[in-house]
Motif scaffolding. Structure first.
Motif, mmCIF file in Angstrom:
data_model
loop_
_atom_site.group_PDB
_atom_site.id
_atom_site.type_symbol
_atom_site.label_atom_id
_atom_site.label_comp_id
_atom_site.label_asym_id
_atom_site.label_seq_id
_atom_site.Cartn_x
_atom_site.Cartn_y
_atom_site.Cartn_z
ATOM 1 N N ASP A 181 0.803 -1.220 0.000
ATOM 2 C CA ASP A 181 0.000 0.000 0.000
ATOM 3 C C ASP A 181 0.843 1.280 0.000
ATOM 4 O O ASP A 181 0.291 2.390 -0.005
ATOM 5 C CB ASP A 181 -0.940 0.011 1.209
ATOM 6 C CG ASP A 181 -1.986 -1.090 1.123
ATOM 7 O OD1 ASP A 181 -2.485 -1.332 0.011
ATOM 8 O OD2 ASP A 181 -2.292 -1.715 2.155
ATOM 9 N N ARG A 183 2.775 4.323 -1.398
ATOM 10 C CA ARG A 183 2.509 5.103 -2.603
ATOM 11 C C ARG A 183 3.754 5.892 -3.009
ATOM 12 O O ARG A 183 4.435 6.464 -2.163
ATOM 13 C CB ARG A 183 1.330 6.064 -2.381
ATOM 14 C CG ARG A 183 0.063 5.375 -1.912
ATOM 15 C CD ARG A 183 -1.080 6.357 -1.815
ATOM 16 N NE ARG A 183 -1.504 6.819 -3.131
ATOM 17 C CZ ARG A 183 -2.367 6.159 -3.911
ATOM 18 N NH1 ARG A 183 -2.896 5.022 -3.497
ATOM 19 N NH2 ARG A 183 -2.701 6.647 -5.086
ATOM 20 N N SER A 216 0.674 10.179 -6.925
ATOM 21 C CA SER A 216 1.309 8.967 -6.417
ATOM 22 C C SER A 216 0.433 7.745 -6.686
ATOM 23 O O SER A 216 -0.799 7.842 -6.742
ATOM 24 C CB SER A 216 1.594 9.083 -4.914
ATOM 25 O OG SER A 216 0.401 9.272 -4.174
ATOM 26 N N SER A 217 1.085 6.602 -6.856
ATOM 27 C CA SER A 217 0.393 5.328 -7.078
ATOM 28 C C SER A 217 0.917 4.312 -6.074
ATOM 29 O O SER A 217 2.113 4.281 -5.781
ATOM 30 C CB SER A 217 0.651 4.804 -8.496
ATOM 31 O OG SER A 217 0.249 5.744 -9.477
ATOM 32 N N SER A 218 0.027 3.479 -5.564
ATOM 33 C CA SER A 218 0.466 2.430 -4.656
ATOM 34 C C SER A 218 1.094 1.297 -5.461
ATOM 35 O O SER A 218 0.820 1.136 -6.654
ATOM 36 C CB SER A 218 -0.702 1.894 -3.827
ATOM 37 O OG SER A 218 -1.564 1.101 -4.627
ATOM 38 N N GLU A 221 -1.591 -0.747 -6.949
ATOM 39 C CA GLU A 221 -2.227 -0.156 -8.126
ATOM 40 C C GLU A 221 -1.383 -0.363 -9.377
ATOM 41 O O GLU A 221 -1.920 -0.607 -10.473
ATOM 42 C CB GLU A 221 -2.460 1.341 -7.892
ATOM 43 C CG GLU A 221 -3.570 1.646 -6.896
ATOM 44 C CD GLU A 221 -3.638 3.105 -6.494
ATOM 45 O OE1 GLU A 221 -4.635 3.493 -5.870
ATOM 46 O OE2 GLU A 221 -2.675 3.851 -6.797
ATOM 47 N N ASP A 248 3.289 7.590 1.852
ATOM 48 C CA ASP A 248 3.035 8.316 0.609
ATOM 49 C C ASP A 248 4.154 9.313 0.321
ATOM 50 O O ASP A 248 4.464 10.165 1.153
ATOM 51 C CB ASP A 248 1.701 9.067 0.723
ATOM 52 C CG ASP A 248 1.235 9.652 -0.607
ATOM 53 O OD1 ASP A 248 1.761 9.235 -1.654
ATOM 54 O OD2 ASP A 248 0.355 10.521 -0.589
ATOM 55 N N LYS A 250 4.961 12.030 -2.509
ATOM 56 C CA LYS A 250 4.397 12.736 -3.662
ATOM 57 C C LYS A 250 5.021 14.129 -3.747
ATOM 58 O O LYS A 250 5.056 14.858 -2.755
ATOM 59 C CB LYS A 250 2.882 12.829 -3.512
ATOM 60 C CG LYS A 250 2.178 13.546 -4.648
ATOM 61 C CD LYS A 250 0.675 13.300 -4.625
ATOM 62 C CE LYS A 250 0.048 13.678 -3.307
ATOM 63 N NZ LYS A 250 -1.410 13.431 -3.284
#
Length: 279
Positions: A181, A183, A216-218, A221, A248, A250
């Motif tokens: 999870d 990101r 941002s992408s996990s 994902e 996260d 970003k």
């Protein structure tokens, strides 16, 4: 025509920068196909004079490397390049640093965020930044520091999560996903090279820019996107490690968008498709 020295010219980013620059004005850290040892000041001083230096060279994260490998290489090579800049009257140095903010206190992360390198590689890049800043303030050298968050794309080095996932599509090898999870802000290498080519003509005494997409992408994902594109289920193993978990990362790219009129153009799905096509 201005001459440009590109260090790390055989690397993932460096190769693409050299390909996009006019051949007549490019100088690289190779002499008759033999790589110049940037840790050796005498070898560095033999490189032809340049007006601008794009400093990409350095040890990148690998499991087999020890702390001192990063410090001895990344700091000493940067120190020698700075001496080269002073002795050769280089007008501008573009130093490509790294994400150095550690576990962020807020996101998106701007250039004023507290600095807290989370590993030896990031620490070495930050110490090299400090060297660059010192030379900039004490000499006539103009300096731009770029802090890219996560650069990916075709021909990226092995051992990184994205390259492991892309290779797994062909090899069916199992990939271990730690903290699925988490990101990350992923910027395609072509967008980063576009920025370097644009920023080499930007006039300033000293600037620092965070570089990313602002999105941002996990890890999960990204896996879902790869599986959707390939119509293939990857062989994955999931682990959790709270010690290295950063939720996260970003980039706040407001500053670079406003000052350079630059923005990324390659979305994550297009970038993954390019990687899969070239694999």
């Amino acid at each position: 025509m201005n001459s440009i020295l590109v260090t790390g010219s055989s690397g993932f980013i460096g190769r693409k920068v050299v390909e996009r620059l006019p051949k007549l004005g490019v100088i690289t850290d190779y002499d008759n196909s033999i790589r110049v040892n940037l840790e050796n000041i005498e070898e560095v001083m033999k490189i032809n004079s340049a007006d601008t230096v794009i400093h990409l060279a350095g040890k990148t994260p690998k499991k087999e490397l020890k702390w001192n490998d990063y410090f001895s290489n990344n700091i000493s090579s940067t120190s020698n390049i700075l001496e080269y800049c002073v002795k050769k009257n280089v007008k501008k140095l573009i130093y490509v640093s790294n994400y150095i903010y550690g576990n962020p206190k807020y996101s998106p992360i701007d250039e004023n965020h507290p600095i807290n390198p989370h590993n030896a590689y990031s620490e070495s890049k930050y110490l090299a930044e400090r060297l660059c800043k010192f030379y900039c303030h004490k000499t006539n050298l103009n300096l731009i520091i770029l802090r890219p968050f996560n650069i990916y794309g075709e021909s990226m080095n092995e051992g990184f999560l994205l390259s492991n996932l892309i290779n797994s599509v062909k090899t069916n090898e199992k990939v271990t996903i730690i903290n699925k999870d988490s990101r990350r802000d992923l910027l395609h290498v072509d967008d980063f090279v576009d920025l370097i080519l644009k920023i080499k003509d930007y006039n300033c005494k000293f600037e620092i820019f965070n570089v990313g997409t602002g999105i941002s992408s996990s890890f999960n994902e990204i896996i879902e996107k790869i599986e959707k594109i390939t119509l293939k289920k990857l062989d994955l193993e999931y682990l959790e490690d709270k010690k290295i978990f950063i939720e996260d990362i970003k980039a706040d790219i407001t500053k670079i968008k406003e000052k350079l009129d630059w923005k990324p153009r390659v979305g994550i799905e297009e970038g993954l498709q390019r990687m899969l096509k070239s694999n």
